[in-house]
Write a protein that holds these residues in place. Structure first.
Motif, PDB file in Angstrom:
ATOM      1  N   GLU A 255       0.879  -0.959  -0.557  1.00 28.96           N
ATOM      2  CA  GLU A 255      -0.053  -0.164  -0.051  1.00 28.96           C
ATOM      3  C   GLU A 255       0.621   1.017   0.491  1.00 28.96           C
ATOM      4  O   GLU A 255       0.760   2.133  -1.011  1.00 28.96           O
ATOM      5  CB  GLU A 255      -0.774   0.270   1.179  1.00 28.96           C
ATOM      6  N   ARG A 256       1.936   1.459   0.548  1.00 25.54           N
ATOM      7  CA  ARG A 256       2.917   1.936   1.012  1.00 25.54           C
ATOM      8  C   ARG A 256       3.834   2.382  -0.098  1.00 25.54           C
ATOM      9  O   ARG A 256       3.980   3.576  -0.778  1.00 25.54           O
ATOM     10  CB  ARG A 256       3.691   2.091   1.994  1.00 25.54           C
ATOM     11  N   LYS A 257       3.886   1.284  -0.576  1.00 26.00           N
ATOM     12  CA  LYS A 257       4.928   1.339  -2.205  1.00 26.00           C
ATOM     13  C   LYS A 257       3.508   2.319  -3.070  1.00 26.00           C
ATOM     14  O   LYS A 257       4.161   2.582  -4.224  1.00 26.00           O
ATOM     15  CB  LYS A 257       4.810   0.192  -2.911  1.00 26.00           C
ATOM     16  N   ALA A 258       2.192   1.709  -3.429  1.00 24.91           N
ATOM     17  CA  ALA A 258       1.537   2.309  -4.399  1.00 24.91           C
ATOM     18  C   ALA A 258       1.614   4.062  -3.882  1.00 24.91           C
ATOM     19  O   ALA A 258       1.498   5.127  -5.192  1.00 24.91           O
ATOM     20  CB  ALA A 258       0.126   1.735  -4.206  1.00 24.91           C
ATOM     21  N   ALA A 259       1.226   4.384  -2.461  1.00 20.73           N
ATOM     22  CA  ALA A 259       0.615   5.502  -2.758  1.00 20.73           C
ATOM     23  C   ALA A 259       2.355   6.148  -3.121  1.00 20.73           C
ATOM     24  O   ALA A 259       2.646   7.441  -3.749  1.00 20.73           O
ATOM     25  CB  ALA A 259       0.976   5.726  -1.256  1.00 20.73           C
ATOM     26  N   MET A 260       3.809   5.843  -2.671  1.00 20.70           N
ATOM     27  CA  MET A 260       4.660   6.553  -3.124  1.00 20.70           C
ATOM     28  C   MET A 260       4.780   6.598  -4.735  1.00 20.70           C
ATOM     29  O   MET A 260       5.887   7.788  -5.144  1.00 20.70           O
ATOM     30  CB  MET A 260       5.995   5.509  -2.658  1.00 20.70           C
ATOM     31  N   VAL A 261       4.378   5.748  -5.017  1.00 21.80           N
ATOM     32  CA  VAL A 261       4.545   5.111  -7.022  1.00 21.80           C
ATOM     33  C   VAL A 261       3.538   6.630  -7.577  1.00 21.80           C
ATOM     34  O   VAL A 261       3.784   7.603  -8.166  1.00 21.80           O
ATOM     35  CB  VAL A 261       3.958   4.390  -6.985  1.00 21.80           C
ATOM     36  N   SER A 262       2.159   7.214  -6.543  1.00 24.79           N
ATOM     37  CA  SER A 262       1.714   7.823  -6.958  1.00 24.79           C
ATOM     38  C   SER A 262       1.718   8.977  -7.074  1.00 24.79           C
ATOM     39  O   SER A 262       1.784  10.061  -7.534  1.00 24.79           O
ATOM     40  CB  SER A 262       0.276   7.140  -6.235  1.00 24.79           C
ATOM     41  N   ASN A 263       2.772   9.450  -5.672  1.00 29.17           N
ATOM     42  CA  ASN A 263       2.848  10.739  -5.549  1.00 29.17           C
ATOM     43  C   ASN A 263       4.544  10.798  -6.447  1.00 29.17           C
ATOM     44  O   ASN A 263       4.508  12.286  -7.458  1.00 29.17           O
ATOM     45  CB  ASN A 263       4.087  10.431  -4.139  1.00 29.17           C
ATOM     46  N   LEU A 264       5.260   9.766  -6.623  1.00 31.77           N
ATOM     47  CA  LEU A 264       6.679  10.302  -7.852  1.00 31.77           C
ATOM     48  C   LEU A 264       5.795  10.360  -9.177  1.00 31.77           C
ATOM     49  O   LEU A 264       6.125  11.310  -9.939  1.00 31.77           O
ATOM     50  CB  LEU A 264       7.246   9.213  -7.751  1.00 31.77           C
ATOM     51  N   LEU A 265       5.606   9.765  -9.340  1.00 30.23           N
ATOM     52  CA  LEU A 265       4.263  10.268 -10.722  1.00 30.23           C
ATOM     53  C   LEU A 265       3.917  11.406 -10.942  1.00 30.23           C
ATOM     54  O   LEU A 265       4.109  11.991 -12.240  1.00 30.23           O
ATOM     55  CB  LEU A 265       3.091   8.966 -10.898  1.00 30.23           C
ATOM     56  N   VAL A 266       2.953  11.504  -9.700  1.00 32.90           N
ATOM     57  CA  VAL A 266       2.351  13.585 -10.377  1.00 32.90           C
ATOM     58  C   VAL A 266       3.473  14.800 -10.406  1.00 32.90           C
ATOM     59  O   VAL A 266       3.733  15.456 -10.943  1.00 32.90           O
ATOM     60  CB  VAL A 266       1.584  13.393  -8.739  1.00 32.90           C
ATOM     61  N   VAL A 267       4.754  13.951  -9.525  1.00 31.41           N
ATOM     62  CA  VAL A 267       5.470  15.135 -10.207  1.00 31.41           C
ATOM     63  C   VAL A 267       6.004  15.325 -10.690  1.00 31.41           C
ATOM     64  O   VAL A 267       6.797  15.709 -11.301  1.00 31.41           O
ATOM     65  CB  VAL A 267       6.530  14.902  -8.383  1.00 31.41           C
ATOM     66  N   LEU A 268       6.411  13.901 -11.150  1.00 33.10           N
ATOM     67  CA  LEU A 268       7.060  13.553 -12.488  1.00 33.10           C
ATOM     68  C   LEU A 268       6.812  13.832 -13.635  1.00 33.10           C
ATOM     69  O   LEU A 268       7.268  14.404 -14.676  1.00 33.10           O
ATOM     70  CB  LEU A 268       8.076  12.125 -12.848  1.00 33.10           C
ATOM     71  N   CYS A 269       5.196  13.662 -14.040  1.00 31.87           N
ATOM     72  CA  CYS A 269       5.010  14.039 -14.699  1.00 31.87           C
ATOM     73  C   CYS A 269       3.987  15.051 -14.971  1.00 31.87           C
ATOM     74  O   CYS A 269       3.088  15.881 -16.326  1.00 31.87           O
ATOM     75  CB  CYS A 269       3.004  12.375 -14.766  1.00 31.87           C
ATOM     76  N   GLY A 270       3.521  16.171 -14.185  1.00 31.32           N
ATOM     77  CA  GLY A 270       2.646  17.071 -13.773  1.00 31.32           C
ATOM     78  C   GLY A 270       3.660  17.866 -14.853  1.00 31.32           C
ATOM     79  O   GLY A 270       4.713  18.566 -15.019  1.00 31.32           O
ATOM     80  N   ASP A 271       2.476  18.819 -15.031  1.00 32.78           N
ATOM     81  CA  ASP A 271       3.857  20.388 -15.862  1.00 32.78           C
ATOM     82  C   ASP A 271       3.576  21.617 -15.794  1.00 32.78           C
ATOM     83  O   ASP A 271       3.511  22.912 -15.725  1.00 32.78           O
ATOM     84  CB  ASP A 271       2.513  20.450 -17.711  1.00 32.78           C
ATOM     85  N   ARG A 272       3.409  21.321 -14.101  1.00 32.25           N
ATOM     86  CA  ARG A 272       3.425  22.401 -13.276  1.00 32.25           C
ATOM     87  C   ARG A 272       3.957  22.053 -11.975  1.00 32.25           C
ATOM     88  O   ARG A 272       3.911  20.872 -11.248  1.00 32.25           O
ATOM     89  CB  ARG A 272       2.274  22.834 -13.110  1.00 32.25           C
ATOM     90  N   HIS A 273       4.438  22.933 -10.884  1.00 33.93           N
ATOM     91  CA  HIS A 273       5.410  23.424 -10.120  1.00 33.93           C
ATOM     92  C   HIS A 273       4.433  22.278  -9.437  1.00 33.93           C
ATOM     93  O   HIS A 273       3.577  22.535  -8.852  1.00 33.93           O
ATOM     94  CB  HIS A 273       6.289  23.916  -9.226  1.00 33.93           C
ATOM     95  N   VAL A 274       4.652  21.041  -7.929  1.00 33.75           N
ATOM     96  CA  VAL A 274       3.733  21.352  -7.038  1.00 33.75           C
ATOM     97  C   VAL A 274       4.564  21.632  -6.151  1.00 33.75           C
ATOM     98  O   VAL A 274       5.540  22.057  -5.625  1.00 33.75           O
ATOM     99  CB  VAL A 274       4.006  19.267  -7.236  1.00 33.75           C
ATOM    100  N   GLN A 275       3.136  21.770  -5.056  1.00 31.60           N
ATOM    101  CA  GLN A 275       3.341  22.092  -3.230  1.00 31.60           C
ATOM    102  C   GLN A 275       3.394  20.989  -2.067  1.00 31.60           C
ATOM    103  O   GLN A 275       2.975  19.922  -2.325  1.00 31.60           O
ATOM    104  CB  GLN A 275       2.457  22.973  -2.942  1.00 31.60           C
ATOM    105  N   PRO A 276       4.754  20.930  -2.115  1.00 35.73           N
ATOM    106  CA  PRO A 276       4.744  19.566  -0.525  1.00 35.73           C
ATOM    107  C   PRO A 276       4.349  19.706   0.034  1.00 35.73           C
ATOM    108  O   PRO A 276       3.197  20.793   0.941  1.00 35.73           O
ATOM    109  CB  PRO A 276       6.840  20.297  -0.584  1.00 35.73           C
TER     110      PRO A 276
END
Length: 285
Positions: A255-276
């Protein structure tokens, strides 16, 4: 039917000397009051000698016909004397440019496009150019336009329209030029015309679909860029998980791996700067 016959007539300088000699003789007869002989010599001189003198400039020719029958063509440049009763037609052998007008036609997929070609051509067989067609200049213009239309109908504009096509009008410029040149030589051979070079000078979508096709090209470029970004992001996430597992920095369940993968993909694939976001609790509350 009209095979070119090249002839080499005698030099015109000898005929010019004869012309001047007869002219001097006629003048002498008039001075000596022999008007009959002088008139006969002068008449023969201007009817038989002078009309046979011709000048052929470089890269020009003279097509000779005698009482409706083709006699031959003089292609050598110089000063010559030919049968004075022949009809002499000048025909240029120089290379010429035909800058074709922009044509609106449909490509192989039915899309309206604008296309034009530049053609370099010259007369190769003077007999065919003179006798086989009514007007070889008009013949070249009409047949060139027909060849360009046929070429546009035979191929798609680009690979977006036909992904399986080996040759397209946009990407296969060299091959398209070779095919156009071959078709033009086949069409114009009846008029004795040789095509030296033929190239597409203008190629674009018609105005009524140009904006839509531009949007389509932009969308295709965006999709290709996104695909590359996603492939890179997946590789980086996979590498991050492998490094964390190898070094034993943290133990992650599924479950934590899935959450980490989701967060990393949002950061890497997003076209805007993410807010931590700082999580002070746990994943489960």
């Amino acid at each position: 039917m009209y095979q070119e016959k090249i002839i080499n007539p005698p030099s015109g300088y000898l005929a010019l000397v004869l012309f001047l000699g007869l002219l001097a003789t006629a003048i002498f007869c008039f001075v000596a009051e022999m008007f009959v002989f002088g008139s006969i010599i002068l008449t023969l001189n201007f009817l038989l000698v002078m009309p046979g003198l011709i000048i052929v400039n470089p890269n020009e020719s003279k097509v000779l016909t005698l009482f409706g029958q083709y006699v031959g063509t003089v292609k050598s440049d110089g000063f010559f004397w030919v049968n004075p009763f022949t009809s002499k037609s000048k025909l240029s052998l120089r290379a010429r440019n035909l800058n074709g007008q922009q044509l609106k036609v449909n490509d192989k997929m039915g899309n309206p496009i604008e296309i034009a070609a530049v053609i370099v051509w010259q007369v190769k067989e003077t007999a065919k150019a003179t006798f086989a067609v009514e007007n070889y200049l008009q013949y070249v213009n009409i047949q060139s336009e027909a060849a360009v239309r046929h070429l546009a109908n035979s191929f798609a504009y680009d690979h977006m329209e036909d992904e399986s096509a080996e040759i397209t009008l946009k990407d296969g410029a060299e091959k398209v030029s070779v095919l156009l040149e071959g078709e033009l030589n086949e069409r114009l051979s009846r008029a004795g015309i040789e095509v030296i070079e033929a190239r597409i000078s203008h190629l674009a979508y018609a105005q009524e679909i140009a904006s839509a096709m531009l949007q389509r090209q932009q969308a295709t470029a965006v999709i290709a860029a996104r695909r590359l970004i996603v492939e890179g992001a997946v590789g980086m996430v996979e590498m991050a998980l492998d490094k964390l597992s190898q070094k034993g920095i943290v133990e992650l369940d599924e479950e934590r791996k899935a959450a980490m993968v989701s967060n990393l993909l949002v950061v890497l694939c997003g076209d805007r700067h993410v807010q931590p976001v700082v999580n002070t609790g746990t994943l489960y509350n």
